[in-house]
Design an enzyme around this catalytic site. Structure first.
Site, short mmCIF file in Angstrom:
data_model
loop_
_atom_site.label_atom_id
_atom_site.label_comp_id
_atom_site.label_asym_id
_atom_site.label_seq_id
_atom_site.Cartn_x
_atom_site.Cartn_y
_atom_site.Cartn_z
N SER A 1 0.75 -1.11 -0.43
CA SER A 1 0.00 -0.05 -0.02
C SER A 1 0.09 1.13 0.13
CB SER A 1 -0.50 0.16 1.27
OG SER A 1 -1.75 1.34 1.21
N CYS A 2 0.39 2.12 -0.83
CA CYS A 2 1.01 3.52 -1.17
C CYS A 2 0.14 4.71 -0.57
CB CYS A 2 2.36 3.47 -2.07
SG CYS A 2 1.03 4.05 -3.50
#
Length: 472
Positions: free
Chosen positions: A8-9
């Site tokens: 996840s960014c």
């Protein structure tokens, strides 16, 4: 082994899926099984089931935003940044092979037994929590800025009528209603930013006080100021609310009061505290800073504009979607709501130059690139068109000392041309795609800036890079 992972960014676009792909391929190469859950901008995909977690020999969390780890108690959990998931996936998996990753539930208990020096060393090796909390807020804020910017830009472009004061939308028209919806979306920007910064720090109890604090920060009427405290105030309100809630949560209370703590006492007390601090202490000084920043931006001419554009262009290209890039991006996004879309214009140009420039470089001189890089060049061109700077990462990872300076110079050149030409972008995104949605002012110079920047990058890269082996 059977491994699971979460990637996840902050924006939930490129890094999230690139890390997932790299981890899965590295596991397959080493003969292991891996299932990767992505927590991207469209939500959770390929979600890990209880059975997946139960059967897993280890968990890799490659994320730059908050990820719930409660379901992994009793499992070996390795937490790293999403960039590590892209750049060193095999090394991460090797840590499980060597049995170097501790069990998650034991990490909390064993931390008390370690010396202060060891704990500090571990913390310093982990990602900066301030950056992680800030990016959590930014990731939720961005859609509101996109909606607001696009609707305002479209309503002015299609429904606006030219007058001496510029484009004006007639009262009572459908486009005036669309403009008002866009403005309403912008009003949510700061409260959402504050609320989800607080959530990242203190979990769900932080949401209400964070959003209340953000709303107060954005409305100067609470503390006698014509201008609000803007995005700077929103960031401070979010951190303030988060840490106040976290402190209240640690207070021991009788068991009979515990059920109402998260739904009544914590939100009420923390909201009142945040409101009081902002209204009586922080509001006016921060509003003054924002007024000073706005005046400075309005007064920029000539050389000062060039310097600002160079700084923003270099920051955007430097780590291609990393922390430095996000700081410049956040500044540009916040300035849209403050009436300075001309700051986002150079940033929008700089965002797409690294992938487009490197993609062009692979077409101009194939002898300087491996077969794998040439294929990556095609992908980089596609990613550049839709404003994804991360398309440059495969090239920078292989040859950082030559590639990174080249893309920084190209982005700086493009940003300077855009700044001096008055290019403005009304949405927090970059690349030619934003022009398709009529979100850009001075479209011609927008494309000229991009083309010049990508040519500079391509030529520089091909000058400094050495030819690859014939076998490649």
């Amino acid at each position: 082994m059977k491994l699971v992972a979460i990637t996840s960014c902050p924006n939930g676009i490129a890094h999230t899926y690139m890390a997932a792909e790299k981890l899965a391929k590295a596991a397959e190469k080493k003969g292991h099984e891996m299932k990767v859950e992505t927590q991207g901008s469209i939500g959770v995909e390929n979600e890990l089931t209880p059975e997946d977690i139960e059967n897993a020999d280890g968990v890799i969390i490659a994320a730059d935003k908050q990820v719930d780890k409660s379901r992994f108690h009793g499992k070996r959990v390795l937490e790293v940044s999403v960039t590590d998931g892209i750049r060193r996936p095999e090394e991460l998996i090797a840590q499980f092979e060597r049995n170097e990753v501790p069990v998650y539930a034991e990490q909390v208990a064993s931390a008390k037994l370690k010396s202060i020096t060891e704990v500090k060393k571990e913390r310093s090796q982990k990602q900066n929590p301030i950056y992680r909390n800030l990016m959590n807020g930014v990731s939720y804020m961005i859609p509101f800025v996109v909606i607001g910017g696009l609707l305002i830009a479209l309503s002015l472009a299609i429904g606006g009528e030219p007058t001496e004061k510029g484009l004006v939308i007639p009262q009572g028209s459908i486009w005036n209603n669309i403009l008002n919806v866009g403005v309403a979306s912008f009003t949510f920007m700061v409260p959402i930013l504050s609320g989800f910064i607080a959530v990242s720090i203190a979990d769900r109890p932080g949401l209400a006080p964070g959003m209340v604090g953000g709303y107060i920060a954005a409305n100067g009427s609470f503390y006698g100021s014509q201008a609000g405290a803007g995005f700077i105030g929103g960031i401070i309100a979010g951190f303030l609310a988060g840490y106040i809630v976290k402190a209240i949560k640690r207070i021991r209370v009788p068991q009979m009061i515990q059920p109402v703590m998260p739904i009544l006492i914590i939100p009420l007390c923390s909201s009142l505290l945040v409101a009081a601090i902002f209204i009586f202490v922080l509001g006016q000084p921060i509003a003054g800073i924002m007024e000073g920043l706005t005046s400075w931006l309005n007064g920029m001419q000539g050389a000062s504009k060039v310097v600002l554009a160079m700084i923003l262009g270099a920051m955007i290209a430097f780590d291609m979607g990393g922390p430095v890039n996000k700081v410049a991006f956040l500044f540009g996004s916040a300035m849209i709501a403050e009436g300075h879309a001309d700051i986002m214009g150079p940033i929008a140009v700089a965002i797409c130059i690294p992938p487009l420039g490197l993609g062009l470089a692979t077409l101009l001189n194939k002898s300087k690139f491996t077969n794998e890089e040439r294929e990556a060049g095609k992908a980089a061109l596609a990613m550049g068109l839709v404003g994804i700077t991360e398309g440059a990462i495969p090239f920078a990872a292989r040859d950082p000392l030559r590639v990174i300076p080249s893309i920084m110079i190209g982005s700086m050149v493009g940003a300077v041309i855009a700044m001096l030409s008055g290019v403005a972008d009304h949405v927090p995104h970059g690349g030619p795609i934003v022009a398709v949605f009529q979100a850009v002012d001075n479209v011609l110079m927008f494309f000229v800036s991009i083309i010049v920047g990508m040519i500079v990058t391509a030529l520089l890269v091909n000058v400094v890079k050495k030819p690859v082996d014939v076998e490649n």
